[in-house]
Design a protein around this motif. Structure first.
Motif, short mmCIF file in Angstrom:
data_model
loop_
_atom_site.label_atom_id
_atom_site.label_comp_id
_atom_site.label_asym_id
_atom_site.label_seq_id
_atom_site.Cartn_x
_atom_site.Cartn_y
_atom_site.Cartn_z
N THR A 97 0.85 -1.20 0.00
CA THR A 97 0.00 0.00 0.00
C THR A 97 0.88 1.25 0.00
N PRO A 98 0.40 2.37 -0.58
CA PRO A 98 1.24 3.57 -0.68
C PRO A 98 1.74 4.06 0.68
N ALA A 99 0.91 4.04 1.71
CA ALA A 99 1.32 4.61 3.00
C ALA A 99 2.44 3.80 3.66
N ALA A 100 2.58 2.55 3.26
CA ALA A 100 3.60 1.69 3.88
C ALA A 100 5.01 2.20 3.59
N GLU A 101 5.13 3.05 2.56
CA GLU A 101 6.45 3.60 2.20
C GLU A 101 6.83 4.78 3.09
N ARG A 102 5.86 5.33 3.84
CA ARG A 102 6.11 6.59 4.55
C ARG A 102 6.64 6.36 5.97
N ALA A 103 7.27 7.41 6.50
CA ALA A 103 7.87 7.29 7.84
C ALA A 103 6.78 7.15 8.91
N MET A 104 7.02 6.26 9.83
CA MET A 104 6.03 5.97 10.88
C MET A 104 6.11 7.00 12.00
N VAL A 105 4.97 7.20 12.65
CA VAL A 105 4.92 7.98 13.89
C VAL A 105 5.60 7.15 14.99
N ASP A 106 6.24 7.83 15.93
CA ASP A 106 6.86 7.15 17.07
C ASP A 106 5.84 6.19 17.73
N PRO A 107 6.18 4.91 17.85
CA PRO A 107 5.21 3.92 18.34
C PRO A 107 4.65 4.25 19.73
N ALA A 108 5.49 4.81 20.61
CA ALA A 108 4.99 5.14 21.95
C ALA A 108 3.95 6.25 21.86
N GLU A 109 4.19 7.20 20.96
CA GLU A 109 3.24 8.29 20.75
C GLU A 109 1.92 7.72 20.19
N ALA A 110 2.04 6.82 19.22
CA ALA A 110 0.83 6.21 18.63
C ALA A 110 0.04 5.44 19.69
N ASP A 111 0.74 4.71 20.55
CA ASP A 111 0.06 3.97 21.64
C ASP A 111 -0.69 4.93 22.54
N ASP A 112 -0.04 6.04 22.86
CA ASP A 112 -0.64 7.01 23.76
C ASP A 112 -1.91 7.61 23.12
#
Ligand code: 5AD
Ligand code: SF4
Length: 441
Positions: free
Chosen positions: A346-361
């Protein structure tokens, strides 16, 4: 008479997979398989898999690993992998798991009888095509695997929207609507089997545009209105929908079609316009809010549910706040929130991820808000009278359980004879995910 061979089906993921599992069981029923409730009792195990979010593939491989002792004890045991992981992984499954006999995608399972013949000859079979023919036209016509007063019915399949995070357009393929006449026939067959409520399914079911019985093309509202004419069918629901396909006539149906239940699952995914753009959603937060207002104008008691993704690539704290604001503005009776997970291809899979701890929060904060809204919605039902379609015995002795118009699970003390019937119930208490009521009259 030879004893029926035994089939165990494990279904992962969405309601369409539940429906597909029933249809596969029916196709295999014609081959002499009867369904059983445990893997241990089975001669054939079918895993109907889901690929929508994280770790789907790993989960299937680890479930397959866990079947190894069963397979060692019973070398004739047949193992099949179906569904969206089968579609995405294909031959890789046969390579990694030598005990798998059959890998079948969501669009070719009508060929199961033929495939099982090949498996019977000792072959290992892979079929993940997107064929020209309509699989439903080749499946058994009678819906004998259906039990109970509610049923799913696939009206539309696949998706052409290509939201940048979503694997569905690749695993389920392009949007296809089934001809209305076949749907009406299947619905009538379900009613004859005791079904009183039908949920029309599709990855984008409100984009339905199928061949009508009169030769013209029917939109989704027309399909609902024609379904509503079927005697014995009391309730119609549908899921899942895209905001851009909520056409005027469908909105109107929410106001004037009595059999259409006041519950709508309408995912928005995010409340931030820049994230919605990056998701390729093709609507804004504001256009969604205005749409909800229009639907609530014709059906003020509508219970709305939605899906949200947090931690989409590029999502800032301000974007996330916009999602919280949208949730606060709209008010959901139920909502499903997910942490973004990159899907291969998928196109979004190429993009940089948000910090996982931030996403969890963020996920926790969003879930706290939607849970509070859900509980407030449930509490507001106390003292109200709803109509419950009773589906089965409850967990406590003497209890029966079913769903209200708003899809709330409701338990009440009552006779088993009410299963399959709709009865008025006064709500007296609210629990975490259900309501307790008292039968009246
Ligand atoms: N990551 C997280 N959630 C996803 N969904 C779909 N794809 C992803 C993904 N890659 C969610 C969406 C959709 C629901 C069925 O699953 O919210 O509406
Ligand atoms: Fe996936 Fe739904 Fe978007 Fe289609 S509309 S790509 S199924 S999230």
């Amino acid at each position: 008479m030879t004893e029926a061979k035994k089939l165990y089906v494990k279904t992962y993921g969405c309601q369409m997979n539940v429906y597909d599992s029933e249809r596969m069981a029916e196709a295999l029923g014609a081959q002499g398989y009867a369904q059983v409730d445990t893997a241990e009792a089975a001669d054939m195990i079918l895993l109907n898999t889901c690929h929508i979010r994280e770790k789907a593939v790993e989960k299937v491989y680890s479930d397959l690993g866990r079947l190894r002792p069963l397979h060692d004890a019973k070398p004739d045991l047949k193992i099949a992998v179906a569904g969206c992981v089968a579609q995405a992984e294909g031959a890789e499954i046969l390579r990694r798991q030598p005990m798998v006999d059959l890998v079948v995608g969501p669009q070719t399972y009508h060929r199961l009888p033929m495939m099982m013949d090949a498996v019977g000859r000792g072959e290992r079979v892979l079929d993940t095509e997107f064929p020209q023919e309509d699989k439903f036209a080749h499946l058994p016509k009678d819906r004998r695997a259906t039990r109970g007063p509610t049923a799913f019915l696939t009206a539309q399949e696949g998706c052409d929207k290509f939201c940048s995070f979503c694997v569905v357009p690749y695993t389920r393929g392009a949007e296809v609507s089934r001809p209305a006449e076949r749907l009406l026939r299947e619905a009538r067959d379900l009613i004859e089997r005791g079904v009183r409520e039908i949920t029309l399914l599709g990855q984008n079911v409100n984009a339905y545009h199928g061949a009508g019985s009169d030769g013209s093309e029917w939109g989704f509202a027309r399909l609902i209105r024609e379904m509503a004419k079927i005697d014995g069918l009391d309730r119609i629901r549908y899921t899942t929908s895209h905001p851009n396909d909520m056409e005027d006539d469908l909105i109107a149906a929410h106001g004037d079609c009595d059999k259409l239940m006041p519950y709508l699952h309408l995912p928005v995914q995010s409340g931030s316009d820049s994230i919605l753009k990056a998701m390729n959603r093709k609507h804004t937060a504001d256009s969604y809010i205005r749409l909800i207002e229009r639907i609530r104008t014709v059906r003020p008691d509508l219970l709305l549910s939605g899906d949200f993704i947090v931690g989409f690539p590029g999502e800032t704290e301000a974007d996330f706040q916009a999602t919280l604001d949208l949730v606060a503005t709209v008010g959901y009776g139920a909502a499903y929130s997910f942490k973004y997970s990159p899907r291969p291809g998928t196109p979004a899979a190429e993009r940089a991820m948000v910090d996982p701890a931030e996403a969890d929060d963020r996920l926790q904060r969003l879930q706290a808000l939607v849970t509070a809204q859900q509980h407030a919605t449930q509490d507001a039902m106390i003292g109200r009278v709803v109509r419950v379609l009773f589906e089965k015995p409850g967990r406590m002795p003497g209890q029966i359980t079913g769903k209200s118009e708003y899809l709330h699970a409701v338990h009440a003390d009552g006779p088993l004879g009410l299963v399959g019937q709709i009865a008025p119930v006064e709500i007296i208490a609210s629990q975490n995910n259900s309501l307790t009521g008292r039968l009246i009259g």
